[in-house]
Motif scaffolding. Structure first.
Motif, PDB file in Angstrom:
ATOM      1  N   VAL A 201      -7.740  -5.372  44.795  1.00  0.00           N
ATOM      2  CA  VAL A 201      -6.309  -5.684  44.701  1.00  0.00           C
ATOM      3  C   VAL A 201      -5.948  -6.734  45.745  1.00  0.00           C
ATOM      4  O   VAL A 201      -6.678  -6.952  46.717  1.00  0.00           O
ATOM      5  CB  VAL A 201      -5.436  -4.423  44.912  1.00  0.00           C
ATOM      6  CG1 VAL A 201      -5.684  -3.398  43.827  1.00  0.00           C
ATOM      7  CG2 VAL A 201      -5.683  -3.812  46.290  1.00  0.00           C
ATOM      8  N   ASN A 202      -4.795  -7.370  45.536  1.00  0.00           N
ATOM      9  CA  ASN A 202      -4.257  -8.293  46.541  1.00  0.00           C
ATOM     10  C   ASN A 202      -2.742  -8.323  46.437  1.00  0.00           C
ATOM     11  O   ASN A 202      -2.135  -7.502  45.750  1.00  0.00           O
ATOM     12  CB  ASN A 202      -4.868  -9.691  46.388  1.00  0.00           C
ATOM     13  CG  ASN A 202      -4.509 -10.362  45.065  1.00  0.00           C
ATOM     14  OD1 ASN A 202      -3.738  -9.833  44.255  1.00  0.00           O
ATOM     15  ND2 ASN A 202      -5.061 -11.533  44.832  1.00  0.00           N
ATOM     16  N   GLU A 203      -2.124  -9.289  47.116  1.00  0.00           N
ATOM     17  CA  GLU A 203      -0.662  -9.373  47.148  1.00  0.00           C
ATOM     18  C   GLU A 203      -0.067  -9.634  45.778  1.00  0.00           C
ATOM     19  O   GLU A 203       1.123  -9.393  45.545  1.00  0.00           O
ATOM     20  CB  GLU A 203      -0.210 -10.470  48.110  1.00  0.00           C
ATOM     21  CG  GLU A 203      -0.706 -10.316  49.537  1.00  0.00           C
ATOM     22  CD  GLU A 203      -2.027 -11.027  49.789  1.00  0.00           C
ATOM     23  OE1 GLU A 203      -2.809 -11.195  48.817  1.00  0.00           O
ATOM     24  OE2 GLU A 203      -2.297 -11.404  50.939  1.00  0.00           O
ATOM     25  N   GLY A 204      -0.873 -10.148  44.848  1.00  0.00           N
ATOM     26  CA  GLY A 204      -0.391 -10.429  43.506  1.00  0.00           C
ATOM     27  C   GLY A 204      -0.546  -9.264  42.549  1.00  0.00           C
ATOM     28  O   GLY A 204      -0.140  -9.340  41.394  1.00  0.00           O
ATOM     29  N   SER A 205      -1.146  -8.178  43.009  1.00  0.00           N
ATOM     30  CA  SER A 205      -1.288  -6.975  42.179  1.00  0.00           C
ATOM     31  C   SER A 205       0.028  -6.209  42.226  1.00  0.00           C
ATOM     32  O   SER A 205       0.454  -5.777  43.296  1.00  0.00           O
ATOM     33  CB  SER A 205      -2.428  -6.096  42.691  1.00  0.00           C
ATOM     34  OG  SER A 205      -3.635  -6.830  42.785  1.00  0.00           O
ATOM     35  N   ALA A 206       0.658  -6.030  41.077  1.00  0.00           N
ATOM     36  CA  ALA A 206       2.003  -5.447  41.076  1.00  0.00           C
ATOM     37  C   ALA A 206       2.191  -4.517  39.887  1.00  0.00           C
ATOM     38  O   ALA A 206       1.435  -4.544  38.911  1.00  0.00           O
ATOM     39  CB  ALA A 206       3.060  -6.553  41.040  1.00  0.00           C
ATOM     40  N   SER A 207       3.214  -3.660  40.016  1.00  0.00           N
ATOM     41  CA  SER A 207       3.696  -2.838  38.913  1.00  0.00           C
ATOM     42  C   SER A 207       2.583  -1.988  38.305  1.00  0.00           C
ATOM     43  O   SER A 207       2.075  -1.070  38.933  1.00  0.00           O
ATOM     44  CB  SER A 207       4.340  -3.748  37.859  1.00  0.00           C
ATOM     45  OG  SER A 207       5.010  -3.015  36.879  1.00  0.00           O
ATOM     46  N   ALA A 208       2.175  -2.269  37.052  1.00  0.00           N
ATOM     47  CA  ALA A 208       1.148  -1.474  36.385  1.00  0.00           C
ATOM     48  C   ALA A 208      -0.160  -1.459  37.161  1.00  0.00           C
ATOM     49  O   ALA A 208      -0.871  -0.453  37.179  1.00  0.00           O
ATOM     50  CB  ALA A 208       0.918  -2.002  34.969  1.00  0.00           C
ATOM     51  N   SER A 209      -0.489  -2.567  37.821  1.00  0.00           N
ATOM     52  CA  SER A 209      -1.701  -2.616  38.649  1.00  0.00           C
ATOM     53  C   SER A 209      -1.617  -1.609  39.787  1.00  0.00           C
ATOM     54  O   SER A 209      -2.621  -0.980  40.165  1.00  0.00           O
ATOM     55  CB  SER A 209      -1.898  -4.018  39.231  1.00  0.00           C
ATOM     56  OG  SER A 209      -2.226  -4.947  38.236  1.00  0.00           O
ATOM     57  N   GLU A 210      -0.419  -1.450  40.340  1.00  0.00           N
ATOM     58  CA  GLU A 210      -0.227  -0.516  41.449  1.00  0.00           C
ATOM     59  C   GLU A 210      -0.238   0.926  40.957  1.00  0.00           C
ATOM     60  O   GLU A 210      -0.685   1.830  41.679  1.00  0.00           O
ATOM     61  CB  GLU A 210       1.084  -0.852  42.168  1.00  0.00           C
ATOM     62  CG  GLU A 210       1.032  -2.225  42.824  1.00  0.00           C
ATOM     63  CD  GLU A 210       2.361  -2.676  43.397  1.00  0.00           C
ATOM     64  OE1 GLU A 210       2.449  -2.871  44.614  1.00  0.00           O
ATOM     65  OE2 GLU A 210       3.313  -2.835  42.601  1.00  0.00           O
ATOM     66  N   ILE A 211       0.233   1.152  39.746  1.00  0.00           N
ATOM     67  CA  ILE A 211       0.167   2.495  39.166  1.00  0.00           C
ATOM     68  C   ILE A 211      -1.288   2.915  38.999  1.00  0.00           C
ATOM     69  O   ILE A 211      -1.685   4.025  39.372  1.00  0.00           O
ATOM     70  CB  ILE A 211       0.911   2.536  37.818  1.00  0.00           C
ATOM     71  CG1 ILE A 211       2.420   2.384  38.038  1.00  0.00           C
ATOM     72  CG2 ILE A 211       0.604   3.831  37.063  1.00  0.00           C
ATOM     73  CD1 ILE A 211       3.215   2.220  36.758  1.00  0.00           C
ATOM     74  N   VAL A 212      -2.104   2.024  38.439  1.00  0.00           N
ATOM     75  CA  VAL A 212      -3.511   2.343  38.199  1.00  0.00           C
ATOM     76  C   VAL A 212      -4.274   2.525  39.507  1.00  0.00           C
ATOM     77  O   VAL A 212      -4.961   3.533  39.712  1.00  0.00           O
ATOM     78  CB  VAL A 212      -4.175   1.241  37.347  1.00  0.00           C
ATOM     79  CG1 VAL A 212      -5.677   1.468  37.253  1.00  0.00           C
ATOM     80  CG2 VAL A 212      -3.553   1.205  35.958  1.00  0.00           C
ATOM     81  N   SER A 213      -4.151   1.563  40.415  1.00  0.00           N
ATOM     82  CA  SER A 213      -4.882   1.650  41.680  1.00  0.00           C
ATOM     83  C   SER A 213      -4.389   2.828  42.513  1.00  0.00           C
ATOM     84  O   SER A 213      -5.175   3.508  43.189  1.00  0.00           O
ATOM     85  CB  SER A 213      -4.766   0.339  42.470  1.00  0.00           C
ATOM     86  OG  SER A 213      -3.416  -0.018  42.690  1.00  0.00           O
ATOM     87  N   GLY A 214      -3.074   3.111  42.460  1.00  0.00           N
ATOM     88  CA  GLY A 214      -2.522   4.238  43.204  1.00  0.00           C
ATOM     89  C   GLY A 214      -3.008   5.573  42.686  1.00  0.00           C
ATOM     90  O   GLY A 214      -3.339   6.482  43.463  1.00  0.00           O
ATOM     91  N   ALA A 215      -3.083   5.716  41.364  1.00  0.00           N
ATOM     92  CA  ALA A 215      -3.574   6.958  40.775  1.00  0.00           C
ATOM     93  C   ALA A 215      -5.043   7.170  41.109  1.00  0.00           C
ATOM     94  O   ALA A 215      -5.467   8.290  41.433  1.00  0.00           O
ATOM     95  CB  ALA A 215      -3.371   6.939  39.258  1.00  0.00           C
ATOM     96  N   ILE A 216      -5.831   6.114  41.029  1.00  0.00           N
ATOM     97  CA  ILE A 216      -7.257   6.208  41.368  1.00  0.00           C
ATOM     98  C   ILE A 216      -7.429   6.595  42.829  1.00  0.00           C
ATOM     99  O   ILE A 216      -8.277   7.429  43.179  1.00  0.00           O
ATOM    100  CB  ILE A 216      -7.957   4.871  41.059  1.00  0.00           C
ATOM    101  CG1 ILE A 216      -8.077   4.688  39.542  1.00  0.00           C
ATOM    102  CG2 ILE A 216      -9.337   4.798  41.723  1.00  0.00           C
ATOM    103  CD1 ILE A 216      -8.587   3.336  39.105  1.00  0.00           C
ATOM    104  N   GLN A 217      -6.594   6.034  43.696  1.00  0.00           N
ATOM    105  CA  GLN A 217      -6.663   6.363  45.112  1.00  0.00           C
ATOM    106  C   GLN A 217      -6.220   7.796  45.378  1.00  0.00           C
ATOM    107  O   GLN A 217      -6.877   8.539  46.123  1.00  0.00           O
ATOM    108  CB  GLN A 217      -5.795   5.384  45.903  1.00  0.00           C
ATOM    109  CG  GLN A 217      -5.915   5.504  47.411  1.00  0.00           C
ATOM    110  CD  GLN A 217      -5.040   4.492  48.130  1.00  0.00           C
ATOM    111  OE1 GLN A 217      -3.832   4.434  47.908  1.00  0.00           O
ATOM    112  NE2 GLN A 217      -5.651   3.684  48.979  1.00  0.00           N
TER     113      GLN A 217
END
Length: 356
Positions: A201-217
């Protein structure tokens, strides 16, 4: 919309405004623009007889889009050719892939998938990619969400359920009133359930990307690596105003929360109360606009500490490197490297792309 439906009707090329005219950055392979022989660096001087001098890219895109099967006339100025070129290009349905690339890293058993958006066909594309990579015997996977600005919520849920157990909470929304809370769970058995997983991920990862990465984390399913994400977690509704629908009111009705209880949205006022426990003051190095000492503590499924304050903080945070010098950045912003490449290839038509 192009970013969520995964398709639109037009010519299939990326454009930009350079030197007062619309310039083709790249035609997409397999599209009408590509088949007609339009090239990177071509300047579009007229669209259906209308000059593009000082035209915005949005206005140019509107002129070039239209029903599939209809045609648009482009007048092109190409580097190395004195006379302007006349192209009649027939519009078609342009399919935008969510999975830009996937494969096995050479000499390893590590798979790699690059996802650029969350559109209607995203989960289907991902399933096909994972099935193929599993068939090739991968034992770990790098899932690249860098600069993925998000898209459809349901596709975020269907993407997360490729990796986390069936029946697990992926995301929930919370508005002003408790009864407005909505919870979304994974509903299928994962295709990649237990092998090592790294999400970039990076600063351009937003919204749905954050939902997916957050759930995995939060479910301790994989390691998040890179830079703190954008922090875009608002649920908004658009209400047309007036009879012609040219004006609309965008109203925020709720926010997105991931399983640990963290809110994805970065607060406008960093001192607002959250739902986590306040951290004791430390001398930690800041990772974004908030120091670690100012962030709230949350816990993953296994009890591992993660931090709130908006966005997703990576488990492994990389240090920013000054790859380019200031003068190089200035030249890039002015498009000097792009212009040089266009002129170089125009002057040397037999040159290959792997030149040194």
């Amino acid at each position: 919309m192009e970013s969520t439906s995964g398709k639109y009707e037009g010519l299939g090329m990326e454009i930009d405004s350079r030197d007062d005219y619309i310039t083709i950055v790249t035609p997409m392979e397999g599209t009408p623009a590509y088949r007609k022989g339009l090239k990177s660096g071509d300047k579009i001087t007229k669209i259906n007889g209308q000059s593009t001098l000082d035209m915005t890219t949005a206005d140019a895109a509107k002129l070039m889009r239209g029903p599939a099967g209809t045609s648009v006339n482009l007048i092109i100025k190409r580097e190395g050719i004195a006379n302007e070129l006349d192209f009649e290009v027939e519009r078609a349905v342009i399919e935008l892939k969510s999975v830009n690339f996937y494969g096995v890293i050479e000499g390893t058993d590590i798979g790699y998938i690059r996802l650029s958006r969350f559109a209607e066909e995203t989960s289907h594309e991902l399933r096909d990619a994972i099935v193929e990579l599993n068939g090739k015997g991968i034992n770990s996977l790098i899932f690249d969400l860098r600069s993925n600005g998000g898209g459809l919520l349901q596709q975020a849920v269907e993407t997360a359920e490729l990796f986390i157990e069936e029946g697990k909470l992926v995301v929930y929304t919370r508005g002003k009133f408790a009864e407005s809370e909505r919870r979304l769970y994974s509903q299928r058995k994962p295709l990649f359930p237990d092998k090592p997983l790294v999400v970039l991920v990076n600063e351009g990862s937003a919204s749905a990307s954050e939902i997916v990465s957050g759930a995995i984390q939060d479910w301790d399913r994989g390691i998040i690596m890179g830079y703190p994400t954008y922090g875009k977690g608002l649920v908004q509704q658009v209400f047309p105003i007036g009879s012609d629908n040219d004006v609309a009111l965008k109203l925020t009705t709720a926010k997105y929360y991931i399983p640990s209880g963290r809110c994805i949205q970065k607060p406008e006022n960093q001192n607002k109360d959250g739902h986590g426990d306040k951290i004791a003051q430390t001398d930690s190095t800041p990772v974004d606009s908030l120091k670690i000492s100012d962030k709230e503590i949350y816990y993953t499924n296994s009890g591992r500490v993660v931090y709130g304050g908006g966005g997703i903080l990576p488990d492994v945070e990389l240090e920013h490197e000054d790859i380019y010098k200031p003068i190089e950045l200035a030249l890039e912003r002015r498009g000097v490297f792009f212009d040089f490449a266009v002129k170089k290839f125009a002057a040397n038509p037999d040159m290959t792309v792997d030149l040194e």
